[in-house]
Design a protein around this motif. Structure first.
Motif, PDB file in Angstrom:
ATOM      1  N   GLU A  62      30.891 -38.246 -27.657  1.00  0.00           N
ATOM      2  CA  GLU A  62      31.276 -38.308 -26.246  1.00  0.00           C
ATOM      3  C   GLU A  62      30.203 -37.696 -25.354  1.00  0.00           C
ATOM      4  N   MET A  63      29.485 -36.703 -25.862  1.00  0.00           N
ATOM      5  CA  MET A  63      28.464 -36.023 -25.072  1.00  0.00           C
ATOM      6  C   MET A  63      27.225 -36.898 -24.837  1.00  0.00           C
ATOM      7  N   GLU A  64      27.151 -38.044 -25.515  1.00  0.00           N
ATOM      8  CA  GLU A  64      26.021 -38.955 -25.335  1.00  0.00           C
ATOM      9  C   GLU A  64      26.198 -39.850 -24.116  1.00  0.00           C
ATOM     10  N   THR A  65      27.403 -39.860 -23.539  1.00  0.00           N
ATOM     11  CA  THR A  65      27.696 -40.726 -22.396  1.00  0.00           C
ATOM     12  C   THR A  65      27.228 -40.087 -21.096  1.00  0.00           C
ATOM     13  N   SER A  66      26.750 -40.907 -20.175  1.00  0.00           N
ATOM     14  CA  SER A  66      26.264 -40.406 -18.883  1.00  0.00           C
ATOM     15  C   SER A  66      27.416 -39.950 -17.999  1.00  0.00           C
ATOM     16  N   ASP A  67      27.112 -39.017 -17.090  1.00  0.00           N
ATOM     17  CA  ASP A  67      28.091 -38.608 -16.088  1.00  0.00           C
ATOM     18  C   ASP A  67      28.377 -39.783 -15.155  1.00  0.00           C
ATOM     19  N   GLY A  68      29.594 -39.860 -14.664  1.00  0.00           N
ATOM     20  CA  GLY A  68      29.925 -40.952 -13.760  1.00  0.00           C
ATOM     21  C   GLY A  68      30.993 -40.563 -12.761  1.00  0.00           C
ATOM     22  N   TYR A  69      31.240 -41.459 -11.800  1.00  0.00           N
ATOM     23  CA  TYR A  69      32.256 -41.202 -10.786  1.00  0.00           C
ATOM     24  C   TYR A  69      32.996 -42.490 -10.444  1.00  0.00           C
ATOM     25  N   THR A  70      34.159 -42.344  -9.852  1.00  0.00           N
ATOM     26  CA  THR A  70      34.946 -43.498  -9.433  1.00  0.00           C
ATOM     27  C   THR A  70      35.036 -43.531  -7.908  1.00  0.00           C
ATOM     28  N   VAL A  71      35.089 -44.735  -7.368  1.00  0.00           N
ATOM     29  CA  VAL A  71      35.208 -44.939  -5.925  1.00  0.00           C
ATOM     30  C   VAL A  71      36.681 -45.200  -5.606  1.00  0.00           C
ATOM     31  N   PRO A  72      37.326 -44.330  -4.840  1.00  0.00           N
ATOM     32  CA  PRO A  72      38.766 -44.452  -4.603  1.00  0.00           C
ATOM     33  C   PRO A  72      39.138 -45.593  -3.668  1.00  0.00           C
ATOM     34  N   TYR A  73      40.384 -45.960  -3.720  1.00  0.00           N
ATOM     35  CA  TYR A  73      40.956 -46.974  -2.842  1.00  0.00           C
ATOM     36  C   TYR A  73      41.042 -46.437  -1.412  1.00  0.00           C
ATOM     37  N   VAL A  74      40.697 -47.280  -0.461  1.00  0.00           N
ATOM     38  CA  VAL A  74      40.814 -46.911   0.953  1.00  0.00           C
ATOM     39  C   VAL A  74      42.256 -47.157   1.388  1.00  0.00           C
ATOM     40  N   ILE A  75      42.887 -46.165   1.974  1.00  0.00           N
ATOM     41  CA  ILE A  75      44.298 -46.251   2.331  1.00  0.00           C
ATOM     42  C   ILE A  75      44.581 -47.407   3.284  1.00  0.00           C
ATOM     43  N   ASP A  76      45.641 -48.155   2.988  1.00  0.00           N
ATOM     44  CA  ASP A  76      46.099 -49.251   3.842  1.00  0.00           C
ATOM     45  C   ASP A  76      47.593 -49.057   4.090  1.00  0.00           C
ATOM     46  N   PRO A  77      47.978 -48.585   5.281  1.00  0.00           N
ATOM     47  CA  PRO A  77      49.397 -48.333   5.581  1.00  0.00           C
ATOM     48  C   PRO A  77      50.279 -49.571   5.451  1.00  0.00           C
ATOM     49  N   SER A  78      49.681 -50.754   5.565  1.00  0.00           N
ATOM     50  CA  SER A  78      50.478 -51.981   5.470  1.00  0.00           C
ATOM     51  C   SER A  78      50.667 -52.438   4.025  1.00  0.00           C
ATOM     52  N   ASP A  79      49.987 -51.770   3.097  1.00  0.00           N
ATOM     53  CA  ASP A  79      50.074 -52.147   1.680  1.00  0.00           C
ATOM     54  C   ASP A  79      51.267 -51.453   1.023  1.00  0.00           C
ATOM     55  N   THR A  80      52.454 -51.795   1.482  1.00  0.00           N
ATOM     56  CA  THR A  80      53.682 -51.088   1.097  1.00  0.00           C
ATOM     57  C   THR A  80      53.917 -51.070  -0.410  1.00  0.00           C
ATOM     58  N   PHE A  81      53.685 -52.177  -1.069  1.00  0.00           N
ATOM     59  CA  PHE A  81      54.001 -52.272  -2.490  1.00  0.00           C
ATOM     60  C   PHE A  81      52.764 -52.185  -3.398  1.00  0.00           C
ATOM     61  N   GLY A  82      51.632 -51.806  -2.807  1.00  0.00           N
ATOM     62  CA  GLY A  82      50.442 -51.584  -3.616  1.00  0.00           C
ATOM     63  C   GLY A  82      49.744 -52.835  -4.104  1.00  0.00           C
ATOM     64  N   GLY A  83      50.023 -53.978  -3.494  1.00  0.00           N
ATOM     65  CA  GLY A  83      49.375 -55.217  -3.924  1.00  0.00           C
ATOM     66  C   GLY A  83      47.876 -55.190  -3.715  1.00  0.00           C
TER      67      GLY A  83
END
Length: 208
Positions: A62-83
């Motif tokens: 596992e230590m051979e893998t590079s560091d990484g990051y995730t890009v989060p979802y931008v909030i959408d108030p109209s996305d009521t059901f998470g589609g």
């Protein structure tokens, strides 16, 4: 917002086992109903990296893998059901190596198609493992206004300086690397796409 929060948590759980299993290639193109977001996350950690592996129980493999990051979802108030949240993770590459430029695309909100609401933190995975991730909070909650005739925005390079065994964000800076980002965007799309620098408008968010 409660329903949205549940959907968000469900989406983030996808990354709990690490980045590598979910890496993918995607093909984006300019779309009047979507906005392309370009930026970069860099994490500088000034402590002994072996400490991370030992305390988080990482194997040598596992230590051979590079560091990484995730890009989060931008909030959408109209996305009521998470589609749109589901589509975001399905249609985008959201996992990147530390210091790599990210390029994602989000759908314009039906409630306010000209505003992107940035509220969620990035997640940093040392050694690309879900055993050793930390949250990288935004410098502040902010909105970005995106006119109808704009297909892409540039956020900048966000550099986090992490210190100590408890991974404290000691310092943060935002740097403009627009020209390089524009080149990478054009290369990915296969053609030129005008991109504007995003003006980050800090907002006060009700803790409730």
């Amino acid at each position: 917002m409660k329903n949205f929060g549940k959907c968000l948590i469900a989406g983030l759980i996808l990354f709990s086992t690490g980045l590598c299993a979910f890496a993918k290639d995607v093909s984006l193109k300019a779309d009047p109903d979507k906005v392309i977001i370009v930026g970069k996350i860099k994490v500088v950690f000034d402590e002994d990296r072996d400490f991370i592996a030992k305390t988080r129980g990482l194997t040598e493999k596992e230590m051979e893998t590079s560091d990484g990051y995730t890009v989060p979802y931008v909030i959408d108030p109209s996305d009521t059901f998470g589609g749109n949240l589901t589509k975001y993770y399905r249609e985008n590459k959201t996992n990147y190596n530390n210091g790599e430029t990210f390029i994602v695309q989000v759908r314009r909100s039906k409630k306010n198609r000209n505003t992107l609401m940035f509220r969620n933190p990035f997640e940093m995975y040392f050694y690309g493992s879900g055993k050793s991730f930390i949250y990288l909070p935004l410098p502040a909650d902010f909105d970005v206004e995106v006119p109808d005739d704009i297909d892409a925005i540039y956020l900048g390079t966000f550099t986090y300086y992490i210190t100590g065994d408890n991974f404290t964000v000691n310092e943060f800076e935002r740097v403009d690397e627009y020209d390089t980002a524009q080149e990478e965007l054009d290369h990915m799309l296969g053609s030129h796409c005008d991109m504007i620098r995003a003006a980050l408008k800090t907002v006060e968010v009700d803790a409730k």
